[in-house]
Design a protein around this motif. Structure first.
Motif, short mmCIF file in Angstrom:
data_model
loop_
_atom_site.label_atom_id
_atom_site.label_comp_id
_atom_site.label_asym_id
_atom_site.label_seq_id
_atom_site.Cartn_x
_atom_site.Cartn_y
_atom_site.Cartn_z
N ILE A 31 0.87 -1.17 0.00
CA ILE A 31 0.00 0.00 0.00
C ILE A 31 0.91 1.23 0.00
O ILE A 31 1.94 1.25 0.68
CB ILE A 31 -0.92 -0.01 1.24
N PRO A 32 0.57 2.29 -0.77
CA PRO A 32 1.40 3.50 -0.77
C PRO A 32 1.59 4.06 0.65
O PRO A 32 0.71 3.95 1.50
CB PRO A 32 0.60 4.48 -1.62
N ARG A 33 2.75 4.67 0.86
CA ARG A 33 3.08 5.27 2.15
C ARG A 33 3.63 6.67 1.92
O ARG A 33 4.18 6.96 0.86
CB ARG A 33 4.12 4.43 2.88
N VAL A 34 3.48 7.52 2.94
CA VAL A 34 4.07 8.86 2.92
C VAL A 34 4.83 9.08 4.22
O VAL A 34 4.51 8.48 5.24
CB VAL A 34 3.02 9.97 2.72
N ARG A 35 5.86 9.93 4.16
CA ARG A 35 6.56 10.34 5.37
C ARG A 35 5.98 11.70 5.75
O ARG A 35 6.19 12.69 5.07
CB ARG A 35 8.06 10.45 5.13
N ASP A 36 5.22 11.71 6.83
CA ASP A 36 4.53 12.90 7.31
C ASP A 36 5.05 13.24 8.71
O ASP A 36 4.95 12.41 9.62
CB ASP A 36 3.02 12.65 7.34
N GLN A 37 5.63 14.44 8.84
CA GLN A 37 6.21 14.87 10.12
C GLN A 37 7.24 13.85 10.62
O GLN A 37 7.34 13.59 11.82
CB GLN A 37 5.12 15.09 11.16
N GLY A 38 7.97 13.22 9.69
CA GLY A 38 9.02 12.29 10.05
C GLY A 38 8.57 10.86 10.27
O GLY A 38 9.39 9.97 10.44
N LYS A 39 7.27 10.61 10.25
CA LYS A 39 6.75 9.24 10.46
C LYS A 39 6.21 8.68 9.14
O LYS A 39 5.51 9.36 8.41
CB LYS A 39 5.62 9.25 11.49
N VAL A 40 6.56 7.42 8.86
CA VAL A 40 6.05 6.77 7.66
C VAL A 40 4.66 6.24 7.96
O VAL A 40 4.46 5.47 8.91
CB VAL A 40 6.98 5.64 7.19
N ILE A 41 3.69 6.69 7.15
CA ILE A 41 2.28 6.38 7.37
C ILE A 41 1.72 5.70 6.13
O ILE A 41 1.93 6.16 5.00
CB ILE A 41 1.49 7.66 7.66
N THR A 42 0.98 4.62 6.33
CA THR A 42 0.29 3.95 5.23
C THR A 42 -0.90 4.80 4.81
O THR A 42 -1.66 5.28 5.65
CB THR A 42 -0.20 2.55 5.67
#
Length: 122
Positions: A31-42
């Motif tokens: 599933i795509p993930r993003v790094r948001d505020q330093g945390k990798v989130i699905t």
């Protein structure tokens, strides 16, 4: 659930190129993930990216030279630009040591600032 394909890639990038998000991570069968505020989130609401779709995404993003480099060396760096955003790309092959073979692709897209920061801002 939505599927990420080369046809909706620009919309996906635009939706997640927002303050606080520094990177977008795509990988075959994940599933795509993003790094948001330093945390990798699905990213919620998306299915895992099928291997064939990931190959089409990478093919659409890379030049012929980039595709050759990926094939010969297992990774390549490139850039990509939508109407509103610029990205630095790193694409690499994923290997399964148990199978001893290439099992897919992974892509990291660093979201670049619209303007070059001043030295004092770094």
């Amino acid at each position: 659930m939505a599927f990420l394909t080369k046809d909706n890639l620009d919309d996906f990038f635009a939706a997640y190129a927002k303050p606080g998000v520094s990177d977008i991570h795509l990988m075959s069968n994940q599933i795509p993930r993003v790094r948001d505020q330093g945390k990798v989130i699905t990213v919620s609401g998306f299915e895992p990216i099928q291997k064939g779709d990931m190959e089409k995404i990478v093919e659409a993003l890379l030049s012929n030279k980039g595709r050759v480099e990926l094939s010969e060396h297992g990774s390549t760096d490139s850039s990509y630009q939508t109407q509103k955003h610029r990205f630095r790309l790193n694409v690499s092959m994923v290997y399964d040591p148990v199978q001893g073979s290439h099992t897919g692709l992974q892509l990291s897209a660093r979201i670049l600032s619209e303007s070059i920061p001043l030295l004092s801002e770094l």
